[in-house]
Design a protein around this motif. Structure first.
Motif, PDB file in Angstrom:
ATOM      1  N   ILE A  53    -100.832  24.863 -69.538  1.00  0.00           N
ATOM      2  CA  ILE A  53    -101.401  25.639 -68.423  1.00  0.00           C
ATOM      3  C   ILE A  53    -101.016  27.113 -68.558  1.00  0.00           C
ATOM      4  CG2 ILE A  53    -101.354  25.967 -65.924  1.00  0.00           C
ATOM      5  CD1 ILE A  53    -100.923  22.929 -65.671  1.00  0.00           C
ATOM      6  N   VAL A  54     -99.736  27.353 -68.883  1.00  0.00           N
ATOM      7  CA  VAL A  54     -99.283  28.735 -69.064  1.00  0.00           C
ATOM      8  C   VAL A  54    -100.015  29.374 -70.250  1.00  0.00           C
ATOM      9  CG1 VAL A  54     -97.288  30.192 -69.622  1.00  0.00           C
ATOM     10  CG2 VAL A  54     -97.025  28.256 -68.056  1.00  0.00           C
ATOM     11  N   GLY A  55    -100.221  28.604 -71.316  1.00  0.00           N
ATOM     12  CA  GLY A  55    -100.945  29.122 -72.465  1.00  0.00           C
ATOM     13  C   GLY A  55    -102.356  29.554 -72.110  1.00  0.00           C
ATOM     14  N   VAL A  56    -103.030  28.746 -71.309  1.00  0.00           N
ATOM     15  CA  VAL A  56    -104.387  29.104 -70.876  1.00  0.00           C
ATOM     16  C   VAL A  56    -104.356  30.398 -70.067  1.00  0.00           C
ATOM     17  CG1 VAL A  56    -106.299  28.401 -69.387  1.00  0.00           C
ATOM     18  CG2 VAL A  56    -105.246  26.741 -70.931  1.00  0.00           C
ATOM     19  N   LEU A  57    -103.331  30.560 -69.241  1.00  0.00           N
ATOM     20  CA  LEU A  57    -103.222  31.760 -68.410  1.00  0.00           C
ATOM     21  C   LEU A  57    -103.021  33.029 -69.242  1.00  0.00           C
ATOM     22  CD1 LEU A  57    -101.017  30.433 -65.443  1.00  0.00           C
ATOM     23  CD2 LEU A  57    -103.487  30.848 -65.464  1.00  0.00           C
ATOM     24  N   VAL A  58    -102.362  32.908 -70.402  1.00  0.00           N
ATOM     25  CA  VAL A  58    -102.134  34.095 -71.235  1.00  0.00           C
ATOM     26  C   VAL A  58    -103.237  34.289 -72.273  1.00  0.00           C
ATOM     27  CG1 VAL A  58     -99.639  33.951 -70.913  1.00  0.00           C
ATOM     28  CG2 VAL A  58    -100.686  32.894 -72.934  1.00  0.00           C
ATOM     29  N   GLY A  59    -104.238  33.404 -72.276  1.00  0.00           N
ATOM     30  CA  GLY A  59    -105.386  33.619 -73.152  1.00  0.00           C
ATOM     31  C   GLY A  59    -105.584  32.606 -74.257  1.00  0.00           C
ATOM     32  N   VAL A  68     -88.555  26.128 -67.856  1.00  0.00           N
ATOM     33  CA  VAL A  68     -88.437  27.582 -67.848  1.00  0.00           C
ATOM     34  C   VAL A  68     -88.349  28.141 -69.265  1.00  0.00           C
ATOM     35  CG1 VAL A  68     -86.931  29.503 -67.218  1.00  0.00           C
ATOM     36  CG2 VAL A  68     -87.437  27.719 -65.548  1.00  0.00           C
ATOM     37  N   GLN A  69     -87.568  27.514 -70.138  1.00  0.00           N
ATOM     38  CA  GLN A  69     -87.334  28.065 -71.473  1.00  0.00           C
ATOM     39  C   GLN A  69     -88.614  28.231 -72.293  1.00  0.00           C
ATOM     40  OE1 GLN A  69     -83.938  26.627 -73.838  1.00  0.00           O
ATOM     41  NE2 GLN A  69     -85.346  26.395 -75.551  1.00  0.00           N
ATOM     42  N   PRO A  70     -89.452  27.192 -72.420  1.00  0.00           N
ATOM     43  CA  PRO A  70     -90.683  27.399 -73.217  1.00  0.00           C
ATOM     44  C   PRO A  70     -91.629  28.412 -72.603  1.00  0.00           C
ATOM     45  CG  PRO A  70     -90.696  25.247 -72.146  1.00  0.00           C
ATOM     46  CD  PRO A  70     -89.313  25.790 -71.986  1.00  0.00           C
ATOM     47  N   VAL A  71     -91.678  28.478 -71.262  1.00  0.00           N
ATOM     48  CA  VAL A  71     -92.529  29.479 -70.617  1.00  0.00           C
ATOM     49  C   VAL A  71     -92.050  30.884 -70.977  1.00  0.00           C
ATOM     50  CG1 VAL A  71     -93.226  30.439 -68.387  1.00  0.00           C
ATOM     51  CG2 VAL A  71     -93.215  27.960 -68.726  1.00  0.00           C
ATOM     52  N   MET A  72     -90.729  31.074 -71.009  1.00  0.00           N
ATOM     53  CA  MET A  72     -90.179  32.373 -71.396  1.00  0.00           C
ATOM     54  C   MET A  72     -90.555  32.719 -72.837  1.00  0.00           C
ATOM     55  SD  MET A  72     -86.378  32.284 -69.682  1.00  0.00           S
ATOM     56  CE  MET A  72     -85.900  33.752 -70.591  1.00  0.00           C
ATOM     57  N   PHE A  73     -90.513  31.732 -73.725  1.00  0.00           N
ATOM     58  CA  PHE A  73     -90.880  31.978 -75.118  1.00  0.00           C
ATOM     59  C   PHE A  73     -92.334  32.426 -75.224  1.00  0.00           C
ATOM     60  CE2 PHE A  73     -87.106  29.568 -76.617  1.00  0.00           C
ATOM     61  CZ  PHE A  73     -86.718  30.426 -77.633  1.00  0.00           C
ATOM     62  N   VAL A  74     -93.220  31.770 -74.474  1.00  0.00           N
ATOM     63  CA  VAL A  74     -94.642  32.143 -74.514  1.00  0.00           C
ATOM     64  C   VAL A  74     -94.823  33.591 -74.073  1.00  0.00           C
ATOM     65  CG1 VAL A  74     -96.909  31.723 -73.501  1.00  0.00           C
ATOM     66  CG2 VAL A  74     -95.485  29.802 -74.186  1.00  0.00           C
ATOM     67  N   VAL A  75     -94.210  33.940 -72.958  1.00  0.00           N
ATOM     68  CA  VAL A  75     -94.371  35.295 -72.414  1.00  0.00           C
ATOM     69  C   VAL A  75     -93.763  36.334 -73.344  1.00  0.00           C
ATOM     70  CG1 VAL A  75     -93.796  36.814 -70.490  1.00  0.00           C
ATOM     71  CG2 VAL A  75     -94.462  34.443 -70.044  1.00  0.00           C
TER      72      VAL A  75
END
Length: 287
Positions: free
Chosen positions: A148-154, A53-60
């Motif tokens: 995967i999250v990075g790809v989703l945000v571009g 959860v923590q790194p995903v929050m940082f990306v967003v």
């Protein structure tokens, strides 16, 4: 009068035991401890979930809250910043696993697990190596989800799949190196809570006084050399080059001119130094 029959060791029969060498024994014992820690992680799934959860929050947060106000080479396009950002987020994620490694080892020490392992015929360094390898597996899982999250945000890679694998390998090597710093902290403090705090407090200046989130050229003149010679910065720079992402900042500092080599050398140096110190500390604690 009865006579003693020869054992397999005397006769060379099938029961003869072949003692393992020091390196083979250490590797085998380390893998056993690694398996033990991986099984433990699966039984406490919240550890893995919170780690994701923590790194995903940082990306967003960095992408959508700060992205519009950040400049990369004079370009303020949020999409450009997201591609610039991801290498730094990857590096931050693998290094922040240090706190978990330290807390886990401190918890094992606090519960007396060291005394249990000491009673077993196993290599002394295997306990620490097994723990750090298990943490590396968990970190690799986190990096996959983060990609995967990075790809989703571009975020995109532009230099091919093999170079991207090389970038991920450098990131995981850095994370493994830093986990030995966490191991030493976990062996030094008395409680898991202290290990968590001690494992994070030094990571913030290491990650933020770097090229992870901003161009070091925008920093004060006295702090820029620190950022450029930071092992963390070398890995971030290498990852950006291998991913083909924007913001590969050029400077006269050797680590920025040769980031791949600098990343490998820094990581190996950290492993050698802190593994030696950690094993020595573990032996003195178990003596």
């Amino acid at each position: 009068m009865s006579t003693l029959t020869g054992t397999g060791a005397d006769t060379g029969g099938p029961t003869a035991a072949k003692p393992r060498g020091g390196i083979a024994r250490s590797v085998a014992d380390s893998l056993v401890v690694t398996r033990r820690n991986l099984i433990r992680m699966t039984r406490i799934p919240e550890m893995v979930i919170f780690g994701l959860v923590q790194p995903v929050m940082f990306v967003v947060l960095f992408s959508y809250v700060f992205g519009g106000s950040m400049s990369v080479g004079g370009n303020t396009d949020p999409e450009v910043y997201r591609n610039f950002l991801m290498a730094g987020i990857f590096a931050q994620t693998v290094t922040f696993a240090t706190a978990g490694a330290g807390a886990g080892i401190a918890d094992d020490m606090h519960k007396g697990l060291v005394d249990r392992f000491r009673s077993l015929p196993m290599a002394r360094g295997a306990v620490l190596t097994g723990r750090t390898l298990a943490d590396l597996v968990q970190t690799a899982l986190t990096v996959v989800v983060l990609a995967i999250v990075g790809v989703l945000v571009g975020w995109r890679i532009h230099n091919g799949f093999l170079k991207a694998l090389g970038a991920f390998a450098l990131l995981l090597l850095l994370g493994y190196a830093f986990s030995w710093i966490g191991a030493l902290i976990g062996l030094t403090v008395r409680t898991p809570e202290a290990a968590t705090s001690g494992g994070l407090i030094w990571l913030f200046p290491v990650t933020f006084v770097s090229n992870a989130f901003v161009d070091p050229g925008m920093m004060a003149s006295w702090i820029r050399p620190i950022a450029e010679w930071n092992p963390f910065s070398a890995t971030v720079q290498a990852a950006r080059e291998l991913f083909g992402n924007p913001g590969v900042v050029r400077s006269d500092a050797w680590p920025m001119q040769h980031p791949v080599w600098a990343s490998v050398l820094w990581s190996l140096l950290i492993i050698v130094v802190f593994r030696t110190l950690s094993v020595r500390k573990y032996r003195s604690a178990a003596a």
